[in-house]
Design an enzyme around this catalytic site. Structure first.
Site, PDB file in Angstrom:
ATOM      1  N   LYS A 121       0.816  -1.226   0.000  1.00 44.15           N
ATOM      2  CA  LYS A 121       0.000   0.000   0.000  1.00 44.15           C
ATOM      3  C   LYS A 121       0.847   1.274   0.000  1.00 44.15           C
ATOM      4  CE  LYS A 121      -4.395  -1.540   1.937  1.00 44.15           C
ATOM      5  NZ  LYS A 121      -4.146  -2.942   2.382  1.00 44.15           N
ATOM      6  N   GLU A 137     -10.388   7.276   5.088  1.00 45.06           N
ATOM      7  CA  GLU A 137     -10.975   6.421   6.108  1.00 45.06           C
ATOM      8  C   GLU A 137     -10.116   5.172   6.182  1.00 45.06           C
ATOM      9  OE1 GLU A 137     -12.282   6.650   3.007  1.00 45.06           O
ATOM     10  OE2 GLU A 137     -11.925   4.560   2.418  1.00 45.06           O
ATOM     11  N   SER A 191       1.850  -9.760  -0.965  1.00 51.49           N
ATOM     12  CA  SER A 191       1.515  -8.341  -0.830  1.00 51.49           C
ATOM     13  C   SER A 191       1.894  -7.726   0.515  1.00 51.49           C
ATOM     14  CB  SER A 191       0.020  -8.135  -1.091  1.00 51.49           C
ATOM     15  OG  SER A 191      -0.759  -8.969  -0.251  1.00 51.49           O
TER      16      SER A 191
HETATM   17  C1  PLP Z   1      -4.970  -4.028   1.924  1.00 54.56           C
HETATM   18  C2  PLP Z   1      -4.233  -5.251   1.595  1.00 54.56           C
HETATM   19  C3  PLP Z   1      -4.643  -6.116   0.547  1.00 54.56           C
HETATM   20  C4  PLP Z   1      -5.924  -5.913  -0.224  1.00 54.56           C
HETATM   21  O1  PLP Z   1      -5.970  -4.782  -1.030  1.00 54.56           O
HETATM   22  P1  PLP Z   1      -5.841  -4.836  -2.601  1.00 54.56           P
HETATM   23  O2  PLP Z   1      -6.196  -3.467  -3.029  1.00 54.56           O
HETATM   24  O3  PLP Z   1      -6.798  -5.869  -3.111  1.00 54.56           O
HETATM   25  O4  PLP Z   1      -4.451  -5.197  -2.920  1.00 54.56           O
HETATM   26  C5  PLP Z   1      -3.858  -7.212   0.241  1.00 54.56           C
HETATM   27  N1  PLP Z   1      -2.735  -7.488   0.945  1.00 54.56           N
HETATM   28  C6  PLP Z   1      -2.317  -6.706   1.952  1.00 54.56           C
HETATM   29  C7  PLP Z   1      -1.076  -7.074   2.674  1.00 54.56           C
HETATM   30  C8  PLP Z   1      -3.050  -5.561   2.311  1.00 54.56           C
HETATM   31  O5  PLP Z   1      -2.631  -4.787   3.330  1.00 54.56           O
END
Ligand code: PLP
Length: 402
Positions: A97, A119, A385
């Site tokens: 993010k 938010e 992610s």
């Molecule tokens: C917020 C988050 C997601 C989900 O958000 P996407 O917009 O679908 O990528 C996925 N993995 C992590 C580690 C997150 O913090």
């Protein structure tokens, strides 16, 4: 697979649509402020100074490029395709993010805005944004439901330490939806001076486009890295899908290549309403948060309650780009259950020494199913992610370890 030519090249169109998805479903007063954001963003995209500042922060502050790691233990154990992990978990703040939050913060600064506003539900977007606000030097205001404040207290402390102002929301269910309403009505009052940020490839145009562009660094790096390591493109690319930013960030660079793309949604505890958040799998066309997309909704078009073991995937909508890619058949969307996700979380921790976020564990769970069915010369890249430190207390309770 048919070779696509610049699949998203002329998209979105002038009205912000990807096929029949996207657009702007907002109060008329907001048309102009969003138009200004789009105009300024398109200028910044071509401005070498802006791009240099962004890339410098990605490199020296976030720690990019993130490694593309060959998971040899997992590969060996599964006995099929070679598995590579794109290590977004190693970014500063521990997830992908930060890539788009820094971009949005720089854009706000460029526009002369005085404040970043957002938010947050579980607090992941809030923490990434508060971090970006600190480094770029803008005040930051985060709206959060009072129930979430209690549930996600460590993230509240993080945001406060980073200098953000937390606005406690006590209306409605006191969760994410109410925080969205609260932040949005605040924005209506001060859109001249405030930049509203969005935490995924969702919301009205131009947000999905902007967040996708900032996240596309992930796929650009991965393409170079896999060609250097393997001399060719991968066969499969997998990412979990909540709003869809980490998945499209990795997919984007490969849309025109002969690579199979798989988005993984949370199947939760079952198929009944309120038991899952697999929007593309079970949803239908509708409008949510200013965009036309696929929505989990009731007959009146009201969003359904949703559930996922991963709070970052717990969303009844999805980015319009994914709705489009599903419709044209370019990306395959599947889903995995809470149970499969938890097993994947434990497996990756044990076998590779990497504790994945519960969100990312959905993508790992899909790999655990897919890799053994494939030949050993096939290659899979998975977007890891984020890291799972934030999930440990919750997992401890679920697994009853102590
Ligand atoms: C917020 C988050 C997601 C989900 O958000 P996407 O917009 O679908 O990528 C996925 N993995 C992590 C580690 C997150 O913090």
């Amino acid at each position: 697979m048919k070779k696509n030519k610049k699949l998203l090249k002329n998209l979105p169109n002038k009205e912000g649509y990807y096929g029949s998805f996207g657009g702007q479903f907002i109060p008329p007063e907001l048309k102009k402020p969003l138009e200004e954001i789009e105009k300024e963003y398109l200028k910044a995209k071509k401005d070498i100074n802006f791009q240099n500042e962004y890339n410098d922060l990605l490199k020296n502050y976030v720690g990019r490029p993130s490694p593309l790691y060959f998971a040899k233990n997992l590969t060996k154990k599964l006995g099929g395709a070679k598995i590579y992990l794109k290590r977004e978990d190693l970014n500063h703040t521990g997830a992908h993010k930060i890539n788009h939050c820094i971009g949005e913060a720089l854009l706000a600064k460029r526009m002369g805005k005085k404040k970043l506003l957002a938010e947050t539900g579980a607090g992941q977007h809030g923490v990434a944004l508060a971090t970006a606000a600190a480094i770029v030097g803008l005040p930051c205001e985060i709206h959060m439901g009072s129930i979430d404040i209690v549930k996600e207290y460590p993230n509240v402390i993080r945001m406060k330490l980073l200098g953000a102002k937390i606005v406690e929301v006590n209306t409605g269910g006191k969760c994410l939806k109410d925080a969205v309403d609260s932040a949005f009505s605040q924005f209506m009052n001060e859109y001249q001076t405030t930049f509203f940020t969005i935490g995924s490839v969702v919301g009205p145009h131009p947000y999905p486009m902007i967040v996708k562009d900032f996240q596309s660094i992930v796929g650009k790096e991965a393409k170079k890295q896999i060609i250097k390591k393997e001399g060719r493109l991968p066969d499969y690319i997998i990412g979990c899908v909540g709003g869809g930013s980490n998945a499209i960030g990795l997919f984007n660079e490969f849309l025109d290549d002969e690579v199979e793309l798989i988005g993984v949604e949370p199947a939760g505890k079952g198929t009944a309403v309120g038991q899952h958040a697999a929007t593309i799998t079970y949803g239908s066309e509708g409008i949510i948060h200013g965009m036309k997309t696929i929505v989990l909704q009731n007959k009146e078009g009201k969003p359904n309650p949703v559930h996922s073991i991963a709070s970052g995937l717990d969303y009844p909508g999805v980015g319009p780009i994914h709705a489009y890619l599903k419709n044209i058949g370019r990306v395959k969307y599947t889903s995995v259950s809470d149970k499969e996700t938890l097993d994947a979380f434990v497996e990756l921790s044990k076998i590779e020494g990497i504790i994945p976020a519960l969100e990312s564990s959905h993508a790992i769970a899909e790999v655990i199913k897919l890799a053994p069915t494939l030949d050993k010369n096939k290659i899979i890249i998975v977007n890891l992610s984020g890291r799972g430190d934030k999930d440990i207390d919750y997992v401890v309770k679920l697994l009853k370890i102590n």
